[in-house]
Design a protein around this motif. Sequence first.
Motif, PDB file in Angstrom:
ATOM      1  N   ASN A   1       0.814  -1.227   0.000  1.00 62.31           N
ATOM      2  CA  ASN A   1       0.000   0.000   0.000  1.00 62.31           C
ATOM      3  C   ASN A   1       0.848   1.278   0.000  1.00 62.31           C
ATOM      4  O   ASN A   1       0.429   2.311   0.512  1.00 62.31           O
ATOM      5  CB  ASN A   1      -0.980   0.032   1.183  1.00 62.31           C
ATOM      6  N   GLY A   2       2.037   1.190  -0.576  1.00 60.55           N
ATOM      7  CA  GLY A   2       2.863   2.388  -0.760  1.00 60.55           C
ATOM      8  C   GLY A   2       2.168   3.323  -1.734  1.00 60.55           C
ATOM      9  O   GLY A   2       1.735   2.903  -2.800  1.00 60.55           O
ATOM     10  N   ASN A   3       2.037   4.585  -1.351  1.00 62.98           N
ATOM     11  CA  ASN A   3       1.318   5.553  -2.190  1.00 62.98           C
ATOM     12  C   ASN A   3       2.301   6.490  -2.883  1.00 62.98           C
ATOM     13  O   ASN A   3       2.982   7.283  -2.235  1.00 62.98           O
ATOM     14  CB  ASN A   3       0.310   6.331  -1.333  1.00 62.98           C
ATOM     15  N   TYR A   4       2.338   6.401  -4.186  1.00 69.38           N
ATOM     16  CA  TYR A   4       3.281   7.188  -4.990  1.00 69.38           C
ATOM     17  C   TYR A   4       3.036   8.684  -4.845  1.00 69.38           C
ATOM     18  O   TYR A   4       3.969   9.479  -4.749  1.00 69.38           O
ATOM     19  CB  TYR A   4       3.128   6.785  -6.460  1.00 69.38           C
ATOM     20  N   LEU A   5       1.754   9.054  -4.824  1.00 68.14           N
ATOM     21  CA  LEU A   5       1.424  10.480  -4.837  1.00 68.14           C
ATOM     22  C   LEU A   5       1.794  11.160  -3.533  1.00 68.14           C
ATOM     23  O   LEU A   5       2.166  12.316  -3.508  1.00 68.14           O
ATOM     24  CB  LEU A   5      -0.075  10.671  -5.118  1.00 68.14           C
TER      25      LEU A   5
END
Lengths: 320, 320
Positions: A73-77
């Motif tokens: 669940n790593g969020n790029y944004l």
Amino acid sequence: MKKLALGIDIGGTNTKFGFVDEEGNGYAENSFLTHDDRSFDDFLGQLDKEIKKAEKEVNYLFELIGIGIGAPNGNYLRGTIEYPTNLKWKGVTPFVEKFKRYFDVPMFMTNDANAAAMGEMIFGGAKGMKDFIVITLGTGLGSGIVSNGQIIYGHDGFAGELGHTLVNVFGRECGCGRRGCLETYVSASGIKRTVYKLLADYVDDSELRNIPFDELSAEMITNAAIRKDTIAIRAFEYTGRILGMKLADTIVHFSPEAIFLTGGLVNAGDYLLKPTRQYLDENMMPIYKKNPPKLLTSGLLQKNVAVLGASSMVWNEAAG
Amino acid sequence: MKKLALGIDIGGTNTKFGFVDEEGNGYAENSFLTHDDRSFDDFLGQLDKEIKKAEKEVNYLFELIGIGIGAPNGNYLRGTIEYPTNLKWKGVTPFVEKFKRYFDVPMFMTNDANAAAMGEMIFGGAKGMKDFIVITLGTGLGSGIVSNGQIIYGHDGFAGELGHTLVNVFGRECGCGRRGCLETYVSASGIKRTVYKLLADYVDDSELRNIPFDELSAEMITNAAIRKDTIAIRAFEYTGRILGMKLADTIVHFSPEAIFLTGGLVNAGDYLLKPTRQYLDENMMPIYKKNPPKLLTSGLLQKNVAVLGASSMVWNEAAG
């Protein structure tokens, strides 16, 4: 001075990292137990120390041009880890913001499947492709989607969760709280559930009848299939049928040039690939059959995909 | 000198066109019968004459900066109309290549749903959005998908055919040659089929029992629902349930900020939107519920969407 990127892959059990050059060669790769029952700050402290130790192992001067991080669940944004199911850090963890205190270089965070897709594009079988999909068949089913040369993140960074498309509204319970999601059928844990269903449905002798559910692994099922165990072979056919049919739906969304499969389940080779191809072909909308997407295995199967993929986000940015 | 773009929409029955300025105002809009039983070259000859006649109706000097064309199975990458089911020109028609002999300006061709999506972004409710989807509910179900500010075309230009995702493998026959595609349920023709199914399943009195299948229209079903006809109301609920459940799947692919519905069926308003929203919410993966996509009707419902959408491809390019 040679330029290197650092790739970090944070998993529920291990955290792996390594330096990667522009050609995809790895240096000073290492790993340590994530040990996520301690605080996130303690984890970051160890991560910093381990990296600084490894830096000394690279036996020439180099410039660190950036850090790529893959995490559940790593969020790029936002550079955050958000509500992960496989990590004990709850809620939203501002990874990049905190890690910037240790390293003042560009940082890119995403989930492991997006990192795998970027790795495939920069270093693997998708070099030169602008439209392709990577499906990771691990404990769950992850997906990284590249369209027009860019990872599709969507408006809040959570696009590409194909493991949670619906197979059957009355189907198997999923960790996400719903029923019948694709990953409850097509993944290492999904095929275990399928084996147990088939052991219930059929009377065939099977070496898998002697293995308790919690000890059964995808590798055991693969090995049983190789030994011509009919339950194991049927389990791969069942898995490939569902995957192939769903990929026919995936294609109408993205019209990709290729779909790459990766992850432990892919070690089963044709036991999985043959039925997947068959049901993909049978269910494909005719308009795509003139120039059908290729179904391939990852070009990075022999490599440290997670670290390579994480680092490739840096190289992608560096290439402009 | 004022700049204008020309938008052309080629339909099975009518071909519409008009000049559009940067603010989305239309000039000299007109249409003629597509009359596709004649040769494509004859059609182009008439199209040229009609446009040149209309140019004179624009009562000031202007510069034509480009032409956008929407057509069934219009291919953006190749400027061709390929194997359309709703036009009599068979195989691949090289529209842009041939039309360049008449007008030496940049030309952009795509299908009507992609044109509608571009129109929504440039002139409609998606202004400022980078991730959204437009679903057109006409005779079939079309979709135009914008991700990271770009239409998703895929490797061969045929991405975004959500009308052909699978609802039920044993379901209704589809014009594409398969069974159970979404548009066999969710479209003007789909809801007709649903009404006939419900007339078979239930014994309710209904004004729709007096209408032969070939005469039944989505408008009649809407009007019957407004008059509280239970079969008509149930037909919209059935349609909205299937659409809502499929949109929950769409979201895990793209994580859009909004989904816009357009086309004749949307005139039914809440009869369609309420069940669609309900089943979308119930089936949405929890991770998206913190910042859920908006379900909206098109911001261009009162306008000539087809012409505006086609012209918007020119304005999008002009904006760089």
